[in-house]
Design a protein around this motif. Structure first.
Motif, mmCIF file in Angstrom:
data_model
loop_
_atom_site.group_PDB
_atom_site.id
_atom_site.type_symbol
_atom_site.label_atom_id
_atom_site.label_comp_id
_atom_site.label_asym_id
_atom_site.label_seq_id
_atom_site.Cartn_x
_atom_site.Cartn_y
_atom_site.Cartn_z
ATOM 1 N N ASP A 37 11.151 -6.061 3.526
ATOM 2 C CA ASP A 37 12.189 -6.583 4.407
ATOM 3 C C ASP A 37 11.704 -6.706 5.836
ATOM 4 O O ASP A 37 12.384 -7.308 6.660
ATOM 5 N N SER A 38 10.530 -6.143 6.149
ATOM 6 C CA SER A 38 9.917 -6.396 7.458
ATOM 7 C C SER A 38 8.418 -6.201 7.341
ATOM 8 O O SER A 38 7.946 -5.383 6.540
ATOM 9 N N TRP A 39 7.673 -6.942 8.153
ATOM 10 C CA TRP A 39 6.218 -6.933 8.048
ATOM 11 C C TRP A 39 5.649 -5.548 8.302
ATOM 12 O O TRP A 39 4.673 -5.143 7.661
ATOM 13 N N ASP A 40 6.260 -4.790 9.210
ATOM 14 C CA ASP A 40 5.698 -3.482 9.548
ATOM 15 C C ASP A 40 5.908 -2.443 8.444
ATOM 16 O O ASP A 40 5.386 -1.342 8.524
ATOM 17 N N GLN A 41 6.657 -2.784 7.392
ATOM 18 C CA GLN A 41 6.769 -1.916 6.223
ATOM 19 C C GLN A 41 5.855 -2.365 5.081
ATOM 20 O O GLN A 41 5.654 -1.611 4.129
ATOM 21 N N ALA A 42 5.317 -3.584 5.171
ATOM 22 C CA ALA A 42 4.549 -4.123 4.044
ATOM 23 C C ALA A 42 3.549 -5.177 4.521
ATOM 24 O O ALA A 42 3.615 -6.336 4.099
ATOM 25 N N PRO A 43 2.613 -4.803 5.386
ATOM 26 C CA PRO A 43 1.688 -5.824 5.912
ATOM 27 C C PRO A 43 0.914 -6.564 4.824
ATOM 28 O O PRO A 43 0.961 -7.798 4.740
ATOM 29 N N ALA A 78 1.352 -6.394 1.471
ATOM 30 C CA ALA A 78 2.222 -6.889 0.401
ATOM 31 C C ALA A 78 2.876 -8.204 0.793
ATOM 32 O O ALA A 78 3.035 -9.106 -0.038
ATOM 33 N N SER A 79 3.263 -8.344 2.071
ATOM 34 C CA SER A 79 3.898 -9.594 2.489
ATOM 35 C C SER A 79 2.892 -10.737 2.480
ATOM 36 O O SER A 79 3.237 -11.869 2.101
ATOM 37 N N ALA A 80 1.655 -10.453 2.870
ATOM 38 C CA ALA A 80 0.629 -11.501 2.812
ATOM 39 C C ALA A 80 0.337 -11.893 1.365
ATOM 40 O O ALA A 80 0.212 -13.081 1.038
ATOM 41 N N LEU A 81 0.249 -10.888 0.492
ATOM 42 C CA LEU A 81 -0.008 -11.158 -0.917
ATOM 43 C C LEU A 81 1.125 -11.981 -1.525
ATOM 44 O O LEU A 81 0.880 -12.934 -2.283
ATOM 45 N N ARG A 117 13.028 -4.486 -0.808
ATOM 46 C CA ARG A 117 12.465 -5.159 -1.984
ATOM 47 C C ARG A 117 11.138 -4.519 -2.356
ATOM 48 O O ARG A 117 10.294 -4.286 -1.491
ATOM 49 N N ARG A 118 10.957 -4.223 -3.638
ATOM 50 C CA ARG A 118 9.680 -3.722 -4.127
ATOM 51 C C ARG A 118 8.627 -4.827 -4.070
ATOM 52 O O ARG A 118 8.957 -6.017 -4.180
ATOM 53 N N PRO A 119 7.354 -4.469 -3.976
ATOM 54 C CA PRO A 119 6.289 -5.480 -4.015
ATOM 55 C C PRO A 119 5.967 -5.892 -5.454
ATOM 56 O O PRO A 119 4.864 -5.650 -5.965
ATOM 57 N N ASP A 120 6.937 -6.507 -6.115
ATOM 58 C CA ASP A 120 6.721 -6.918 -7.507
ATOM 59 C C ASP A 120 5.599 -7.937 -7.630
ATOM 60 O O ASP A 120 5.087 -8.163 -8.734
ATOM 61 N N ILE A 121 5.224 -8.525 -6.511
ATOM 62 C CA ILE A 121 4.163 -9.531 -6.556
ATOM 63 C C ILE A 121 2.816 -8.908 -6.905
ATOM 64 O O ILE A 121 1.923 -9.596 -7.419
#
Length: 453
Positions: free
Chosen positions: A114-120, A122-125, A334-338
Motif C-alpha cells: 500500500d506504500s513504496w516504503d513498506q515494499a520497495p 515487491a512494488s517494483a516486481l 496487500r500481500r506480495p502475491d506477485i
C-alpha cells in the motif's frame, strides 16, 4: 516470560523459523497419512469433532508449545487435498512446490503493497510482472487481485466509472455468479442474462438481446465456464459488442492459462478485443491462492481508483518519484502475491508452463475416452479445457446427487456437480498434472461400485 521469536531478523531468517518449518512439514506428513485419501471420512460432524479436540481452548491462559504441530496435523488430516488424484471437483488445484516456497518468503518478509516504503522491491516486481502478463494477453496493464471474483467486481466498477451508473450488464447464463453479484453490489441496473442452451453464449442471441436494451451496455463473455470449461465464441461476441458500442469484459479466470501453450492458445483468439480481462493463476497457473489479475486495454481506465492518503502517498513524495500504489487496488494492505507468480514464470518458463497446461488438457481427453468406452457411464461432451462431465447411464438425478455425497462422506472421492442439458452431471476438474490414466480408471470403478443397480 521471554518474548516469542520472530520469523526474521536484521540478519535474516531466524533459526526458530527453520526448526518450525521442519515441524510443519512433519505435521503435514502425519496428517496426510492419517487421512489416507482425498478427504476425511465421516462427514462434517466427524471432521468438526476432530478439529475441536485438536483446538481445545482457543485462547488459553497459558500457551501450548505443541499447538503448531497439533493444528497443522488436524488441518492436513481434515483437508480436501487437491494433490490427491481423486480430489477433482473444483477449480482448486495443487500448488507448485516452487510457488509455495516463494509464498513462504513473502510471509516471512511481510511486505505490504500500500506504500513504496513498506515494499520497495515487491512494488517494483509487481509492476514489471503485471505489465509482462498484460502484454501476454494483448492488454496494456494489469492489477493483482485475490482471484476471479475480485477481478470481475473491479471490471464492473471501472465500467461504471467510465460510462455511468446506468450501464447494464449483459451476460450468458453460463457466466460466473460473481458477475451479476458484482452488478448488485455496485448498484447497477438488473443484469440481462442471455440463455445459453448449448453451454456457450450465442452471438446471434446476444445481438438480439442488445438490440432491445438501451445503453450504455457491458457485455461479459467467458473463456472457461465453471460448469463445463467451455469457451464462448470470442471473436464473434467481440464483433457484436462493437456493433452495439458495448464495452466488453472477458472472464478468462479458468481458460486464460491456455495463453502459455502454443498448441492451445488459438482457442483464445479474440481475447485482446476485451476492454477488461479476468485471469486467475491459482487455476491453470498452479499457484497457492490467491493469484488473480485484472488486465486492461486502456490504463487510463484506472483513474477512478486514484486515492490520496497523506500517510501513504503524499503529493510531495509522489512528485519526488516515490511510486503511488494506492491506485493499484481497492485494498490497502496487500500481500506480495506477485512473488510466487514471478518465481513460477521464471523457473518454469513458457515451455514448462505449456507442458503443465497440455498435460491436464490431454488427461481430460484420456478420461473422456475411458467414459465413452464404458457402458455404465454417459459422457456429456468432449472436453474443451480440463473439465469432464459424466454420469451413470440411466440414473435419475437424485441418485447422481446421492452418489456424490456418499463418496464425499466416505472420504473416497471429491467430485463436483453441474446441471446442464436438463440433467445433473458429475464433474471432474482435472488440474493435477501428476494424475495418471490409471487413477481415472480407478475413479470410474469407484463410482460404478457406489452406483445402485
Amino acid at each position: 516470560m521471554s518474548l516469542p521469536p520472530l520469523a526474521s531478523s536484521p540478519e535474516g531468517p531466524t533459526g526458530t523459523l527453520r526448526t518450525l518449518l521442519d515441524t510443519v512439514l512433519d505435521a503435514l506428513h502425519t496428517g496426510t497419512h492419517a487421512r489416507g485419501g482425498p478427504l476425511p471420512a465421516g462427514g462434517p460432524a466427524t471432521v468438526t469433532a476432530r478439529v475441536r479436540d485438536a483446538l481445545g481452548d482457543v485462547l488459553p491462559d497459558e500457551g501450548d508449545p505443541l499447538a503448531l504441530p497439533a493444528l497443522v496435523h488436524a488441518l492436513a488430516e481434515g483437508a480436501a487435498d487437491p494433490a490427491h488424484p481423486l480430489c477433482a471437483a473444483h477449480l482448486h488445484g495443487p500448488p507448485l512446490a516452487v510457488a509455495t516456497a516463494a509464498d513462504l518468503a513473502a510471509s516471512a518478509l511481510n511486505p505490504s503493497l500500500d506504500s513504496w516504503d513498506q515494499a520497495p522491491a515487491a512494488s517494483a516486481l509487481e509492476a514489471l510482472v503485471t505489465q509482462a502478463l498484460a502484454r501476454e494477453a494483448g492488454m496494456a496493464d494489469a492489477l493483482v487481485t485475490t482471484g476471479g471474483t475480485e477481478s470481475n467486481q473491479l471490471a464492473l466498477l471501472l465500467a461504471r466509472e467510465q460510462h455511468g451508473p446506468g450501464i447494464r450488464l449483459v451476460h450468458g447464463t453460463n457466466a460466473h455468479h460473481s458477475l451479476p453479484r458484482a452488478a448488485w453490489l455496485l448498484g447497477l441496473p438488473d443484469p440481462v442474462a442471455v440463455p445459453t442452451p448449448t453451454g456457450t453464449l450465442d452471438p446471434a442471441a446476444l445481438d438480439e438481446a442488445l438490440t432491445h436494451i438501451p445503453g450504455p451496455l457491458l457485455v461479459a463473455a467467458t473463456a472457461g465456464t465453471t460448469d463445463a470449461g467451455l469457451i464462448d465464441p470470442l471473436p464473434a461476441i467481440a464483433a457484436v459488442a462493437a456493433a452495439h458500442h458495448a464495452r466488453l469484459h472477458i472472464d478468462a479466470a479458468y481458460g486464460g492459462g491456455l495463453l502459455f501453450s502454443d498448441r492451445h492458445r488459438p482457442r483464445l483468439t479474440g481475447l485482446d478485443a476485451a476492454h477488461t480481462l479476468t485471469l486467475d493463476l491459482h487455476k491453470l497457473g498452479w499457484q497457492p491462492a490467491a493469484a488473480g489479475l485484472l488486465a486492461l486495454r486502456d490504463p487510463t481506465d484506472l483513474a477512478p481508483l486514484h486515492h490520496r492518503a497523506d500517510y501513504l502517498n503524499p503529493d510531495d513524495d509522489t512528485h519526488a518519484g516515490l511510486p503511488d500504489l494506492l491506485g493499484r487496488s481497492l485494498r490497502t494492505t496487500r500481500r506480495p502475491d506477485i512473488l510466487k507468480i514471478a518465481v513460477t514464470l521464471k523457473t518454469l518458463g513458457r515451455t514448462g508452463l505449456a507442458t503443465l497446461v497440455e498435460q491436464v488438457c490431454a488427461l481430460a481427453h484420456d478420461f473422456a475416452d475411458l467414459i465413452q468406452h464404458h457402458p455404465a457411464f454417459e459422457l456429456y461432451d468432449r472436453p474443451t479445457l480440463s473439465t469432464v462431465l459424466f454420469r451413470p447411464a440411466h440414473a435419475p438425478d437424485d441418485t447422481v446427487a446421492a452418489l456424490r455425497r456418499h463418496l464425499l462422506t466416505d472420504g473416497r472421492a471429491v467430485l463436483g456437480r453441474a446441471h446442464l442439458d436438463g440433467r445433473l452431471w458429475l464433474k471432474t476438474t482435472l488440474l493435477n498434472p501428476h494424475t495418471r490414466p490409471h487413477d481415472l480408471a480407478a475413479l470410474l470403478k469407484l463410482v460404478e461400485g457406489h452406483t445402485p443397480a
